[in-house]
Motif scaffolding. Structure first.
Motif, PDB file in Angstrom:
ATOM      1  N   GLN A  16       0.846  -1.199   0.000  1.00  0.00           N
ATOM      2  CA  GLN A  16       0.000   0.000   0.000  1.00  0.00           C
ATOM      3  C   GLN A  16       0.881   1.249   0.000  1.00  0.00           C
ATOM      4  N   ASP A  37       5.807  -7.453   1.227  1.00  0.00           N
ATOM      5  CA  ASP A  37       5.064  -6.789   2.312  1.00  0.00           C
ATOM      6  C   ASP A  37       4.769  -7.809   3.414  1.00  0.00           C
ATOM      7  N   GLY A  65      12.052  -7.068   8.952  1.00  0.00           N
ATOM      8  CA  GLY A  65      12.892  -6.974  10.141  1.00  0.00           C
ATOM      9  C   GLY A  65      13.353  -8.313  10.682  1.00  0.00           C
ATOM     10  N   ASP A  90      11.220   0.529   1.337  1.00  0.00           N
ATOM     11  CA  ASP A  90      10.139   1.453   1.744  1.00  0.00           C
ATOM     12  C   ASP A  90       9.481   1.015   3.054  1.00  0.00           C
ATOM     13  N   ALA A  91       9.508  -0.296   3.367  1.00  0.00           N
ATOM     14  CA  ALA A  91       8.750  -0.812   4.516  1.00  0.00           C
ATOM     15  C   ALA A  91       9.213  -0.176   5.827  1.00  0.00           C
ATOM     16  N   ILE A  94       5.414   2.220  11.469  1.00  0.00           N
ATOM     17  CA  ILE A  94       5.393   3.649  11.816  1.00  0.00           C
ATOM     18  C   ILE A  94       4.777   3.828  13.205  1.00  0.00           C
ATOM     19  N   VAL A 140      14.295   4.933   2.141  1.00  0.00           N
ATOM     20  CA  VAL A 140      13.286   5.953   2.462  1.00  0.00           C
ATOM     21  C   VAL A 140      13.531   6.528   3.861  1.00  0.00           C
ATOM     22  N   GLY A 141      13.866   7.815   3.887  1.00  0.00           N
ATOM     23  CA  GLY A 141      14.021   8.548   5.139  1.00  0.00           C
ATOM     24  C   GLY A 141      12.772   9.354   5.414  1.00  0.00           C
ATOM     25  N   SER A 142      12.907  10.362   6.255  1.00  0.00           N
ATOM     26  CA  SER A 142      11.746  11.196   6.578  1.00  0.00           C
ATOM     27  C   SER A 142      12.206  12.545   7.102  1.00  0.00           C
ATOM     28  N   LYS A 159      14.983   6.727  10.916  1.00  0.00           N
ATOM     29  CA  LYS A 159      15.085   7.271   9.558  1.00  0.00           C
ATOM     30  C   LYS A 159      16.454   7.924   9.322  1.00  0.00           C
ATOM     31  N   SER A 187       3.475  12.286   1.433  1.00  0.00           N
ATOM     32  CA  SER A 187       2.536  11.689   0.483  1.00  0.00           C
ATOM     33  C   SER A 187       1.267  11.225   1.177  1.00  0.00           C
ATOM     34  N   PRO A 190      -2.378   5.468   3.280  1.00  0.00           N
ATOM     35  CA  PRO A 190      -3.187   4.997   4.408  1.00  0.00           C
ATOM     36  C   PRO A 190      -2.604   5.413   5.762  1.00  0.00           C
ATOM     37  N   ALA A 191      -1.283   5.405   5.886  1.00  0.00           N
ATOM     38  CA  ALA A 191      -0.659   5.800   7.166  1.00  0.00           C
ATOM     39  C   ALA A 191      -0.922   7.270   7.461  1.00  0.00           C
ATOM     40  N   ILE A 192      -0.782   8.120   6.447  1.00  0.00           N
ATOM     41  CA  ILE A 192      -0.982   9.565   6.657  1.00  0.00           C
ATOM     42  C   ILE A 192      -2.463   9.871   6.880  1.00  0.00           C
TER      43      ILE A 192
HETATM   44  N1  LIG Z   1       3.519   9.154   3.746  1.00  0.00           N
HETATM   45  C1  LIG Z   1       4.369  10.105   4.082  1.00  0.00           C
HETATM   46  O1  LIG Z   1       4.090  11.307   4.002  1.00  0.00           O
HETATM   47  C2  LIG Z   1       5.751   9.733   4.572  1.00  0.00           C
HETATM   48  C3  LIG Z   1       6.576  10.743   5.067  1.00  0.00           C
HETATM   49  C4  LIG Z   1       7.872  10.432   5.426  1.00  0.00           C
HETATM   50  C5  LIG Z   1       8.319   9.127   5.303  1.00  0.00           C
HETATM   51  N2  LIG Z   1       7.483   8.166   4.851  1.00  0.00           N
HETATM   52  C6  LIG Z   1       8.007   6.801   4.722  1.00  0.00           C
HETATM   53  O2  LIG Z   1       7.577   6.262   3.483  1.00  0.00           O
HETATM   54  C7  LIG Z   1       7.409   4.833   3.625  1.00  0.00           C
HETATM   55  C8  LIG Z   1       5.987   4.440   3.231  1.00  0.00           C
HETATM   56  O3  LIG Z   1       5.081   5.156   4.017  1.00  0.00           O
HETATM   57  P1  LIG Z   1       3.505   5.080   3.775  1.00  0.00           P
HETATM   58  O4  LIG Z   1       2.967   6.383   4.214  1.00  0.00           O
HETATM   59  O5  LIG Z   1       3.234   4.576   2.425  1.00  0.00           O
HETATM   60  O6  LIG Z   1       3.127   3.976   4.894  1.00  0.00           O
HETATM   61  P2  LIG Z   1       1.968   2.862   4.941  1.00  0.00           P
HETATM   62  O7  LIG Z   1       1.885   2.452   6.364  1.00  0.00           O
HETATM   63  O8  LIG Z   1       0.738   3.368   4.262  1.00  0.00           O
HETATM   64  O9  LIG Z   1       2.601   1.663   4.087  1.00  0.00           O
HETATM   65  C9  LIG Z   1       3.693   0.963   4.609  1.00  0.00           C
HETATM   66  C10 LIG Z   1       3.710  -0.445   4.058  1.00  0.00           C
HETATM   67  O10 LIG Z   1       4.820  -1.143   4.666  1.00  0.00           O
HETATM   68  C11 LIG Z   1       4.384  -2.413   5.141  1.00  0.00           C
HETATM   69  N3  LIG Z   1       5.214  -2.827   6.289  1.00  0.00           N
HETATM   70  C12 LIG Z   1       5.259  -2.270   7.517  1.00  0.00           C
HETATM   71  N4  LIG Z   1       6.109  -2.954   8.303  1.00  0.00           N
HETATM   72  C13 LIG Z   1       6.624  -3.954   7.533  1.00  0.00           C
HETATM   73  C14 LIG Z   1       7.549  -4.994   7.772  1.00  0.00           C
HETATM   74  N5  LIG Z   1       8.138  -5.143   8.974  1.00  0.00           N
HETATM   75  N6  LIG Z   1       7.857  -5.838   6.769  1.00  0.00           N
HETATM   76  C15 LIG Z   1       7.267  -5.704   5.548  1.00  0.00           C
HETATM   77  N7  LIG Z   1       6.362  -4.746   5.267  1.00  0.00           N
HETATM   78  C16 LIG Z   1       6.053  -3.878   6.253  1.00  0.00           C
HETATM   79  C17 LIG Z   1       2.930  -2.206   5.527  1.00  0.00           C
HETATM   80  O11 LIG Z   1       2.215  -3.438   5.572  1.00  0.00           O
HETATM   81  C18 LIG Z   1       2.458  -1.251   4.424  1.00  0.00           C
HETATM   82  O12 LIG Z   1       2.010  -1.982   3.295  1.00  0.00           O
HETATM   83  C19 LIG Z   1       7.775   4.507   5.068  1.00  0.00           C
HETATM   84  O13 LIG Z   1       9.134   4.175   5.141  1.00  0.00           O
HETATM   85  C20 LIG Z   1       7.520   5.835   5.775  1.00  0.00           C
HETATM   86  O14 LIG Z   1       8.244   5.932   6.976  1.00  0.00           O
HETATM   87  C21 LIG Z   1       6.202   8.426   4.491  1.00  0.00           C
END
Ligand SMILES: NC(=O)c1ccc[n+]([C@@H]2O[C@H](COP(=O)([O-])OP(=O)(O)OC[C@H]3O[C@@H](n4cnc5c(N)ncnc54)[C@H](O)[C@@H]3O)[C@@H](O)[C@H]2O)c1
Length: 252
Positions: A16, A37, A65, A90-91, A94, A140-142, A159, A187, A190-192
């Motif tokens: 996702q 995932d 992990g 990317d995983a 959070i 992927v950082g933050s 991060k 971005s 679903p997390a945001i």
């Molecule tokens: N969305 C943002 O604005 C934002 C901002 C800064 C950083 N990030 C980073 O971008 C990445 C994606 O974020 P997102 O918003 O899409 O998050 P999200 O939670 O919507 O998606 C994360 C995905 O990673 C999977 N996941 C989580 N833990 C896992 C594990 N241990 N092993 C395998 N899969 C795992 C989840 O099942 C999910 O499908 C992350 O690294 C997040 O920290 C996102």
């Protein structure tokens, strides 16, 4: 002709959000994509979407992990595609909204294990494949890490550790023709969406700090930057972090 024809990619967290968007775009450009995932259902649905658009992908359930699961996922991808040219880490589990004084070992461990250790396991496990043909890694950082976001200590530290190993590996692996870079995205995912609903005021304030006035779309705003980094266009860029955040970093 796709820009990644003949390439094989692993994208972790691709069930996702941002990972899904990246997987769709890499597949659109011709890469065969291992959709990794922890959630097998969402991984399978990303693969279905890729296949429906005429691309090739394989769903691999894996907790990034856990070293044995990471190694097994890498072997499965290499077996399915014959090689690995591109790795996108990317995983991330959070976990936030905790003050430093209240943080527990468990919170820090969960954040580090899924984020930093997962990234490390996949970088190390993919290295022999990436070295063979000069591969590409995007981590992927933050901005939570680059800025030090209050109440997000474990996540921010994780991060920044990911960005640190990105720079170190760029130095060590440049001689093999491997590029290692990072993005810090903003971005709508679903997390945001969950965070936005539980912290509407903080979310509004974060928008005020974005010159472009919106959170990016995973597929249309974030993934194209990753595509550039993993294509030959960015062959001479390594060890860098690109803020893909609507300009938020310049207003903070
Ligand atoms: N969305 C943002 O604005 C934002 C901002 C800064 C950083 N990030 C980073 O971008 C990445 C994606 O974020 P997102 O918003 O899409 O998050 P999200 O939670 O919507 O998606 C994360 C995905 O990673 C999977 N996941 C989580 N833990 C896992 C594990 N241990 N092993 C395998 N899969 C795992 C989840 O099942 C999910 O499908 C992350 O690294 C997040 O920290 C996102």
């Amino acid at each position: 002709m796709g820009r990644l024809d003949g390439k094989a990619a692993i994208v972790t967290g691709a069930g996702q959000g941002i990972g899904r968007g990246i997987a769709l775009v890499l597949a659109r450009e011709g890469a065969r994509v291992a959709v990794v995932d922890i959630n097998p259902d969402t991984a399978a649905s990303t693969v279905k979407e890729i296949e429906a658009r005429g691309g090739r992908a394989a769903a691999i359930r894996c907790d990034v992990g856990v070293r044995a699961q990471a190694d097994a996922a890498i072997s499965a991808a290499a077996q399915a595609f014959g090689t690995i040219d591109i790795l996108v880490n990317d995983a991330q589990r959070i976990i936030g909204e905790i003050n430093v004084e209240d943080m527990t070992d468990d919170v820090i461990q969960q954040s580090l294990q899924s984020g930093f250790m997962g990234t490390f396991y996949f970088m190390q496990g993919c290295f022999p494949y990436l070295r063979a043909n000069g591969g590409k890694i995007v981590n992927v950082g933050s901005a939570a890490g680059t800025e030090g976001m209050a109440r997000w200590g474990a996540y921010a530290a994780t991060k920044e550790a990911i960005r640190a190993i990105t720079r170190v590996a760029a130095k060590e692996w440049g001689k093999y023709g491997i590029n290692v870079n990072a993005i810090c995205p903003a971005s709508m995912t679903p997390a945001i969406e969950i965070w936005m609903k539980t912290n509407p005021d903080v979310f509004k304030a974060s928008l005020a700090h974005m010159p472009l006035g919106r959170y990016g779309d995973p597929e249309n705003d974030i993934a194209p930057v990753v595509l550039a980094l993993v294509s030959s266009d960015f062959n001479y860029v390594t060890g860098q972090t690109i803020m893909v955040d609507g300009g938020a970093a310049i207003l903070r």
